[in-house]
Design a protein around this motif. Structure first.
Motif, PDB file in Angstrom:
ATOM      1  N   MET A 149       0.649  -1.207  -0.087  1.00  0.00           N
ATOM      2  CA  MET A 149       0.058  -0.053  -0.052  1.00  0.00           C
ATOM      3  C   MET A 149       0.886   1.279  -0.024  1.00  0.00           C
ATOM      4  SD  MET A 149      -3.241  -1.037   2.405  1.00  0.00           S
ATOM      5  CE  MET A 149      -2.365  -2.079   3.487  1.00  0.00           C
ATOM      6  N   GLY A 150       2.111   1.047   0.009  1.00  0.00           N
ATOM      7  CA  GLY A 150       3.010   2.291  -0.070  1.00  0.00           C
ATOM      8  C   GLY A 150       3.703   2.184   1.170  1.00  0.00           C
ATOM      9  N   THR A 151       5.176   2.816   0.989  1.00  0.00           N
ATOM     10  CA  THR A 151       6.167   2.888   2.058  1.00  0.00           C
ATOM     11  C   THR A 151       5.780   3.945   3.101  1.00  0.00           C
ATOM     12  OG1 THR A 151       7.844   1.995   0.902  1.00  0.00           O
ATOM     13  CG2 THR A 151       8.516   3.216   2.652  1.00  0.00           C
ATOM     14  N   ILE A 152       6.215   3.883   4.354  1.00  0.00           N
ATOM     15  CA  ILE A 152       6.164   5.142   5.285  1.00  0.00           C
ATOM     16  C   ILE A 152       7.257   5.828   5.390  1.00  0.00           C
ATOM     17  CG2 ILE A 152       4.026   3.981   6.487  1.00  0.00           C
ATOM     18  CD1 ILE A 152       6.335   2.875   8.542  1.00  0.00           C
ATOM     19  N   ILE A 153       7.249   7.099   5.171  1.00  0.00           N
ATOM     20  CA  ILE A 153       8.426   7.949   5.635  1.00  0.00           C
ATOM     21  C   ILE A 153       7.766   8.995   6.522  1.00  0.00           C
ATOM     22  CG2 ILE A 153       9.702   9.893   4.721  1.00  0.00           C
ATOM     23  CD1 ILE A 153      10.190   7.423   3.439  1.00  0.00           C
ATOM     24  N   LYS A 154       8.452   9.107   7.958  1.00  0.00           N
ATOM     25  CA  LYS A 154       7.750   9.589   9.014  1.00  0.00           C
ATOM     26  C   LYS A 154       8.290  11.076   8.929  1.00  0.00           C
ATOM     27  CE  LYS A 154       7.403   9.272  14.133  1.00  0.00           C
ATOM     28  NZ  LYS A 154       7.887   8.556  15.211  1.00  0.00           N
ATOM     29  N   ARG A 155       7.480  11.865   9.099  1.00  0.00           N
ATOM     30  CA  ARG A 155       7.764  13.394   9.399  1.00  0.00           C
ATOM     31  C   ARG A 155       7.130  13.742  10.814  1.00  0.00           C
ATOM     32  NH1 ARG A 155      10.505  12.344   6.012  1.00  0.00           N
ATOM     33  NH2 ARG A 155      10.445  13.071   3.826  1.00  0.00           N
ATOM     34  N   PRO A 156       7.655  14.782  11.511  1.00  0.00           N
ATOM     35  CA  PRO A 156       7.081  15.164  12.957  1.00  0.00           C
ATOM     36  C   PRO A 156       5.724  15.583  12.795  1.00  0.00           C
ATOM     37  CG  PRO A 156       9.336  16.084  12.593  1.00  0.00           C
ATOM     38  CD  PRO A 156       8.953  15.340  11.139  1.00  0.00           C
ATOM     39  N   GLU A 157       5.285  16.178  11.519  1.00  0.00           N
ATOM     40  CA  GLU A 157       3.843  16.477  10.948  1.00  0.00           C
ATOM     41  C   GLU A 157       3.953  16.880   9.626  1.00  0.00           C
ATOM     42  OE1 GLU A 157       0.393  19.513  12.090  1.00  0.00           O
ATOM     43  OE2 GLU A 157       1.947  19.524  13.310  1.00  0.00           O
ATOM     44  N   ILE A 158       3.129  16.073   8.911  1.00  0.00           N
ATOM     45  CA  ILE A 158       2.979  16.294   7.451  1.00  0.00           C
ATOM     46  C   ILE A 158       2.275  17.898   7.511  1.00  0.00           C
ATOM     47  CG2 ILE A 158       2.135  15.691   5.291  1.00  0.00           C
ATOM     48  CD1 ILE A 158       2.149  12.900   6.237  1.00  0.00           C
ATOM     49  N   LYS A 159       3.332  18.935   6.736  1.00  0.00           N
ATOM     50  CA  LYS A 159       2.776  20.016   6.502  1.00  0.00           C
ATOM     51  C   LYS A 159       1.794  20.399   5.375  1.00  0.00           C
ATOM     52  CE  LYS A 159       6.044  22.237   9.451  1.00  0.00           C
ATOM     53  NZ  LYS A 159       7.202  23.244   9.754  1.00  0.00           N
ATOM     54  N   GLY A 160       0.825  21.023   5.288  1.00  0.00           N
ATOM     55  CA  GLY A 160      -0.028  21.050   4.173  1.00  0.00           C
ATOM     56  C   GLY A 160      -1.412  21.178   4.445  1.00  0.00           C
ATOM     57  N   ASP A 161      -2.463  21.389   3.419  1.00  0.00           N
ATOM     58  CA  ASP A 161      -3.845  21.129   3.726  1.00  0.00           C
ATOM     59  C   ASP A 161      -4.391  20.171   3.238  1.00  0.00           C
ATOM     60  OD1 ASP A 161      -3.861  24.045   4.344  1.00  0.00           O
ATOM     61  OD2 ASP A 161      -3.778  24.601   2.115  1.00  0.00           O
ATOM     62  N   ILE A 162      -5.207  19.443   4.332  1.00  0.00           N
ATOM     63  CA  ILE A 162      -5.951  18.087   4.047  1.00  0.00           C
ATOM     64  C   ILE A 162      -7.118  18.683   2.966  1.00  0.00           C
ATOM     65  CG2 ILE A 162      -7.400  16.558   4.886  1.00  0.00           C
ATOM     66  CD1 ILE A 162      -5.895  16.678   7.572  1.00  0.00           C
ATOM     67  N   VAL A 163      -6.900  18.067   1.688  1.00  0.00           N
ATOM     68  CA  VAL A 163      -7.965  18.133   0.545  1.00  0.00           C
ATOM     69  C   VAL A 163      -8.996  17.201   0.412  1.00  0.00           C
ATOM     70  CG1 VAL A 163      -6.320  19.879  -0.495  1.00  0.00           C
ATOM     71  CG2 VAL A 163      -6.293  17.644  -0.858  1.00  0.00           C
ATOM     72  N   HIS A 164      -8.624  16.057   0.961  1.00  0.00           N
ATOM     73  CA  HIS A 164      -9.680  14.970   0.883  1.00  0.00           C
ATOM     74  C   HIS A 164      -9.148  14.174   1.976  1.00  0.00           C
ATOM     75  CE1 HIS A 164     -12.083  12.265  -1.299  1.00  0.00           C
ATOM     76  NE2 HIS A 164     -11.450  11.240  -0.967  1.00  0.00           N
ATOM     77  N   VAL A 165     -10.603  13.463   2.597  1.00  0.00           N
ATOM     78  CA  VAL A 165     -10.369  12.287   3.601  1.00  0.00           C
ATOM     79  C   VAL A 165     -11.420  11.205   3.384  1.00  0.00           C
ATOM     80  CG1 VAL A 165     -10.816  11.595   6.069  1.00  0.00           C
ATOM     81  CG2 VAL A 165     -10.071  14.078   5.254  1.00  0.00           C
ATOM     82  N   ALA A 166     -11.109  10.118   3.286  1.00  0.00           N
ATOM     83  CA  ALA A 166     -11.715   8.822   3.158  1.00  0.00           C
ATOM     84  C   ALA A 166     -11.615   7.947   4.205  1.00  0.00           C
ATOM     85  CB  ALA A 166     -11.517   8.320   1.610  1.00  0.00           C
ATOM     86  N   SER A 167     -12.213   6.892   4.386  1.00  0.00           N
ATOM     87  CA  SER A 167     -12.099   5.821   5.486  1.00  0.00           C
ATOM     88  C   SER A 167     -12.766   4.545   4.868  1.00  0.00           C
ATOM     89  CB  SER A 167     -12.743   6.391   6.882  1.00  0.00           C
ATOM     90  OG  SER A 167     -14.084   6.188   6.623  1.00  0.00           O
ATOM     91  N   ASP A 168     -12.070   3.422   5.453  1.00  0.00           N
ATOM     92  CA  ASP A 168     -12.520   2.121   5.366  1.00  0.00           C
ATOM     93  C   ASP A 168     -12.215   1.183   6.248  1.00  0.00           C
ATOM     94  OD1 ASP A 168      -9.775   1.481   5.257  1.00  0.00           O
ATOM     95  OD2 ASP A 168      -9.804   1.034   2.991  1.00  0.00           O
ATOM     96  N   PRO A 169     -12.532   0.073   6.299  1.00  0.00           N
ATOM     97  CA  PRO A 169     -12.214  -0.805   7.449  1.00  0.00           C
ATOM     98  C   PRO A 169     -10.951  -0.765   8.189  1.00  0.00           C
ATOM     99  CG  PRO A 169     -13.911  -2.219   6.260  1.00  0.00           C
ATOM    100  CD  PRO A 169     -13.418  -0.637   5.108  1.00  0.00           C
ATOM    101  N   HIS A 170      -9.878  -0.429   7.089  1.00  0.00           N
ATOM    102  CA  HIS A 170      -8.755  -0.609   7.637  1.00  0.00           C
ATOM    103  C   HIS A 170      -8.044   0.836   8.225  1.00  0.00           C
ATOM    104  CE1 HIS A 170      -7.932  -4.266   5.569  1.00  0.00           C
ATOM    105  NE2 HIS A 170      -8.537  -3.888   4.500  1.00  0.00           N
ATOM    106  N   GLY A 171      -9.190   1.880   8.061  1.00  0.00           N
ATOM    107  CA  GLY A 171      -8.709   3.417   8.700  1.00  0.00           C
ATOM    108  C   GLY A 171      -8.972   4.480   7.727  1.00  0.00           C
ATOM    109  N   ASN A 172      -8.287   5.544   7.977  1.00  0.00           N
ATOM    110  CA  ASN A 172      -8.450   6.777   7.340  1.00  0.00           C
ATOM    111  C   ASN A 172      -7.613   6.603   5.941  1.00  0.00           C
ATOM    112  OD1 ASN A 172     -10.395   7.724   8.814  1.00  0.00           O
ATOM    113  ND2 ASN A 172      -9.058   8.534  10.456  1.00  0.00           N
ATOM    114  N   ILE A 173      -7.765   7.552   5.320  1.00  0.00           N
ATOM    115  CA  ILE A 173      -7.117   7.646   4.032  1.00  0.00           C
ATOM    116  C   ILE A 173      -7.118   9.233   4.046  1.00  0.00           C
ATOM    117  CG2 ILE A 173      -6.266   7.559   1.777  1.00  0.00           C
ATOM    118  CD1 ILE A 173      -8.223   4.767   2.137  1.00  0.00           C
TER     119      ILE A 173
END
Length: 262
Positions: free
Chosen positions: A1-25
């Motif tokens: 599903m894609g590698t994880i690159i950790k940031r203290p906090e991802i900066k920017g604007d959340i432009v879309h949110v979705a969810s499924d049984p595995h969690g948020n996207i």
């Protein structure tokens, strides 16, 4: 599903949110980039908004390196994320069929709607568990397998299992490539590396700036440093990711062992 690159906090604007049984996207935009995240701390995928086919992260670019040595007719990608690998392959290989296996349907939808994943008959996205799908691939049915299986906060354990490596090897053609993205280097004397040595006469490794380890296995040995520089120039024109610099960071992992070694 894609590698994880950790940031203290991802900066920017959340432009879309979705969810499924595995969690948020989450889809996050900053001035230059679009980011896929499952929790707003880890980056799953990242593209340039002006050039969505060009991977941003070095490890993603490194995963495309076998294209410098081969022109596979059929490619299999395990884990879609934002579609960075699939889009890069689509650009580099105009005559190839690319099959992608992604567990989460909503992730696939977001890759198309928000990350400009091309819709084409030669880029086929299958909603399926990649760990099971690789077991069902016919023998010698694909020329390259790229696996990048991660959840919100960790790598899928499947990528470090001997049976998974065996299944990938069985599905590859006689000159096929396996490309694996690991969050850390496998133990030198561990079962995983021993299995990789059994299956692949050539093993190469690339360490990215984010400490991801990309391991490449090829079913036949050859000298990757004898590549024609004109090919690298042609690839750079098609997808500008710094092919020469990337290849300079490649190294041979270990010598192969005989299949009879326990």
């Amino acid at each position: 599903m894609g590698t994880i690159i950790k940031r203290p906090e991802i900066k920017g604007d959340i432009v879309h949110v979705a969810s499924d049984p595995h969690g948020n996207i989450l889809v996050i935009d900053d001035r230059k980039h679009r980011i896929l995240s499952f929790d707003s701390v880890f980056e799953q995928s990242k593209i340039l908004r002006a050039s969505p086919n060009v991977p941003v992260h070095e490890y993603n670019r490194a995963m495309l390196l076998p294209i410098a040595f081969a022109s596979p007719g059929r490619v299999t990608v395990l884990g879609l994320g934002g579609g960075v690998l699939a889009h890069g392959l689509f650009t580099l290989l105009p005559d190839s069929i690319i099959d992608v296996y992604e567990l989460r349907r909503k992730v696939a939808e977001i890759a198309k709607d928000w990350f400009a994943l091309p819709e084409s008959e030669r880029l086929r996205v299958h909603i399926a568990d990649a760990r099971l799908a690789v077991d069902q691939l016919p023998e010698a049915s694909t020329d390259m397998i790229l696996t990048d299986l991660y959840s919100a906060d960790r790598m899928s354990p499947a990528q470090s299992q001997r049976q998974f490596i065996k299944a990938c090897s069985r599905a590859l053609s006689s000159t096929g490539w396996l490309v694996l993205n690991y969050h850390r280097m496998p133990e030198p004397d561990g079962n995983l590396l021993r299995e990789l040595k059994r299956q692949f006469p050539l093993l190469l490794v690339f360490k990215s700036r984010t400490n991801n380890w990309v391991i490449y296995g090829r079913k036949q040995d050859f000298d990757p440093w004898s590549i024609d520089k004109s090919r690298l120039n042609a690839l750079e024109e098609r997808l500008p990711i710094g092919w020469r610099k990337l290849i300079k960071k490649l190294s041979r992992l270990v010598p192969a062992v005989t299949p009879s070694e326990p």
